[in-house]
Write a protein that holds these residues in place. Sequence first.
Motif, mmCIF file in Angstrom:
data_model
loop_
_atom_site.group_PDB
_atom_site.id
_atom_site.type_symbol
_atom_site.label_atom_id
_atom_site.label_comp_id
_atom_site.label_asym_id
_atom_site.label_seq_id
_atom_site.Cartn_x
_atom_site.Cartn_y
_atom_site.Cartn_z
ATOM 1 N N ARG A 24 0.802 -1.218 0.000
ATOM 2 C CA ARG A 24 0.000 0.000 0.000
ATOM 3 C C ARG A 24 0.837 1.269 0.000
ATOM 4 N NH1 ARG A 24 -4.777 -1.056 3.685
ATOM 5 N NH2 ARG A 24 -5.130 -2.615 2.054
ATOM 6 N N THR A 25 1.939 1.268 0.766
ATOM 7 C CA THR A 25 2.796 2.457 0.782
ATOM 8 C C THR A 25 3.345 2.728 -0.612
ATOM 9 O OG1 THR A 25 3.414 2.152 3.105
ATOM 10 C CG2 THR A 25 4.871 3.507 1.756
ATOM 11 N N LYS A 26 3.721 1.654 -1.319
ATOM 12 C CA LYS A 26 4.240 1.815 -2.678
ATOM 13 C C LYS A 26 3.175 2.419 -3.588
ATOM 14 C CE LYS A 26 4.383 -1.649 -5.552
ATOM 15 N NZ LYS A 26 4.726 -2.938 -6.224
ATOM 16 N N TYR A 27 1.946 1.900 -3.512
ATOM 17 C CA TYR A 27 0.899 2.425 -4.384
ATOM 18 C C TYR A 27 0.481 3.835 -3.990
ATOM 19 C CZ TYR A 27 0.283 -1.902 -6.985
ATOM 20 O OH TYR A 27 0.485 -2.957 -7.815
ATOM 21 N N PHE A 28 0.454 4.122 -2.691
ATOM 22 C CA PHE A 28 0.167 5.487 -2.273
ATOM 23 C C PHE A 28 1.259 6.431 -2.769
ATOM 24 C CE2 PHE A 28 -2.748 4.547 1.619
ATOM 25 C CZ PHE A 28 -3.795 4.346 0.739
ATOM 26 N N GLY A 29 2.485 5.926 -2.814
ATOM 27 C CA GLY A 29 3.570 6.719 -3.376
ATOM 28 C C GLY A 29 3.344 7.020 -4.843
ATOM 29 N N TRP A 30 2.867 6.009 -5.597
ATOM 30 C CA TRP A 30 2.595 6.234 -7.011
ATOM 31 C C TRP A 30 1.385 7.124 -7.219
ATOM 32 C CZ3 TRP A 30 5.785 6.167 -10.710
ATOM 33 C CH2 TRP A 30 6.894 5.322 -10.672
ATOM 34 N N ILE A 31 0.427 7.073 -6.302
ATOM 35 C CA ILE A 31 -0.676 8.037 -6.364
ATOM 36 C C ILE A 31 -0.110 9.450 -6.266
ATOM 37 C CG2 ILE A 31 -2.707 8.940 -5.161
ATOM 38 C CD1 ILE A 31 -3.273 6.078 -4.223
ATOM 39 N N SER A 32 0.797 9.626 -5.306
ATOM 40 C CA SER A 32 1.435 10.930 -5.127
ATOM 41 C C SER A 32 2.182 11.348 -6.379
ATOM 42 C CB SER A 32 2.392 10.874 -3.926
ATOM 43 O OG SER A 32 3.051 12.105 -3.738
ATOM 44 N N MET A 48 11.858 6.802 -3.441
ATOM 45 C CA MET A 48 11.048 5.931 -2.598
ATOM 46 C C MET A 48 11.324 4.439 -2.808
ATOM 47 S SD MET A 48 9.234 7.372 -0.278
ATOM 48 C CE MET A 48 7.971 6.146 0.097
ATOM 49 N N PRO A 49 11.475 3.938 -4.049
ATOM 50 C CA PRO A 49 11.758 2.501 -4.207
ATOM 51 C C PRO A 49 13.019 2.060 -3.465
ATOM 52 C CG PRO A 49 11.117 3.437 -6.310
ATOM 53 C CD PRO A 49 11.289 4.590 -5.363
ATOM 54 N N ASN A 101 0.617 8.421 4.513
ATOM 55 C CA ASN A 101 -0.631 7.764 4.128
ATOM 56 C C ASN A 101 -0.525 6.248 4.218
ATOM 57 O OD1 ASN A 101 -2.367 10.002 3.483
ATOM 58 N ND2 ASN A 101 -1.094 10.365 1.683
ATOM 59 N N GLY A 102 0.656 5.706 3.921
ATOM 60 C CA GLY A 102 0.861 4.268 4.053
ATOM 61 C C GLY A 102 0.715 3.807 5.491
ATOM 62 N N MET A 103 1.362 4.511 6.421
ATOM 63 C CA MET A 103 1.260 4.160 7.839
ATOM 64 C C MET A 103 -0.177 4.273 8.328
ATOM 65 S SD MET A 103 4.632 5.754 9.741
ATOM 66 C CE MET A 103 4.589 7.351 8.953
ATOM 67 N N LEU A 104 -0.852 5.310 7.877
ATOM 68 C CA LEU A 104 -2.217 5.556 8.332
ATOM 69 C C LEU A 104 -3.155 4.452 7.865
ATOM 70 C CD1 LEU A 104 -3.322 7.949 9.979
ATOM 71 C CD2 LEU A 104 -4.097 8.959 7.829
ATOM 72 N N SER A 105 -3.069 4.116 6.593
ATOM 73 C CA SER A 105 -3.965 3.112 6.029
ATOM 74 C C SER A 105 -3.762 1.738 6.650
ATOM 75 C CB SER A 105 -3.767 3.037 4.512
ATOM 76 O OG SER A 105 -4.566 2.039 3.944
ATOM 77 N N LYS A 106 -2.517 1.393 6.960
ATOM 78 C CA LYS A 106 -2.211 0.082 7.524
ATOM 79 C C LYS A 106 -2.697 -0.059 8.973
ATOM 80 C CE LYS A 106 1.995 -0.367 4.749
ATOM 81 N NZ LYS A 106 3.469 -0.352 4.782
ATOM 82 N N SER A 107 -3.086 1.050 9.572
ATOM 83 C CA SER A 107 -3.414 1.031 10.992
ATOM 84 C C SER A 107 -4.860 0.651 11.284
ATOM 85 C CB SER A 107 -3.123 2.406 11.616
ATOM 86 O OG SER A 107 -4.022 3.379 11.100
ATOM 87 N N VAL A 108 -5.722 0.588 10.235
ATOM 88 C CA VAL A 108 -7.149 0.328 10.459
ATOM 89 C C VAL A 108 -7.658 -0.734 9.491
ATOM 90 C CG1 VAL A 108 -7.597 2.648 11.339
ATOM 91 C CG2 VAL A 108 -7.834 2.207 8.891
#
Length: 366
Positions: free
Chosen positions: A133-141, A273-274, A331-338
């Motif tokens: 998810r962090t990788k994809y959120f990075g690509w969203i950014s 990021m990669p 955003n990656g940390m946030l999404s993984k928390s719930v």
Amino acid sequence: MNTSINKHELKFGMISVFLTGLGLTIVSPVLHFLVKFYTSNPSSQATAVTLLTSIYALSVFLVAPVLGALSDRYGRRPVLIISLFGSALGYFIFGLGGALWILFIGRIIEGLTGGEISAIFAYFADITPSGARTKYFGWISAVVGVGTALGPTIGGALATFGNSVPMYAGAAITLLNAIYGYFFMSESLEKSKRSSRISARHLNPFIQLSNVFSFKSVRWLLIAGFLIWIPNGSLQAIFSQFSIDTFAWQPVLIGLTFSIIGVLDIFSQAFIMPRFLKFLPDEKIAHLGMISEMIGFIFIAVSAFTAFYPVFIIGMIFFGVGDSIFGSSFNGMLSKSVSASEQGHILGGSQSIQSLARFIGPIIGG
């Protein structure tokens, strides 16, 4: 948990965030020039520009957690599409102008529907596996960065045909995005994973905000984000006025320089990021992002005293890189928390906190 990604859903999502980024930034180089017709001096112009930025952020603050909660209950698709139609209307009214209060009405309408970004992030949380998810959120950014990079440049170029033209272009782009979503967007949140009910408490942004802080695992993360977003909002609100007053820049040059942030978003997600993700956890990456932003602000402050624009551009480079890597790791940390049923809630709450900071920051900067 998702183990594979539907390519059509991924394609639609990336197109959506690209057009969102383009539509948001296409108006930035001309805000000052639109406002000056309704104000009497540079001081009141700066105040009006920053208040227009702040009122948008305040509107998003009030509605983002509501839209997030609604998307958890009724699905991402209807919330996202309706929000995009509203944003298009806001741009159109802003372009019509005629009086300062009309500009504020357009900005408020756009802001009240601008919380759709929380539904977009929740949409991606639905269709991507947690581990990636962090990788994809990075690509969203990064994709937003492409839109952000092109938006100010196109806006500055379109302003040669009239200062309202970028606003109409923003309306058209957002409207096309909404129509595309209506015909091609599939619902990403299964009915079995939706919230069972929604009450008046879910529609109260202040209650929603307090509920977001009840997630102990992300409380300090949200506070850190809030303190970062205040100066970020201040910088972005006064960028045009600062460039005009300090370097006597025109819309095209303002747009090109503002595009640095978008270009650096692309660079950061493609190359930085990669490599970071191979060796560093999200927390360490966020720390590096904050340090880079602080260095950027130092250079920008120095340029204010020296009126030497290369120092300003160096500061923007450090700021842009830091903002990009902080945002994707945050955003990656946030999404993984719930859980899946709380993605809209937590991401909408995060957007609300960010908007509150971006309401306060421009007022301070102005």
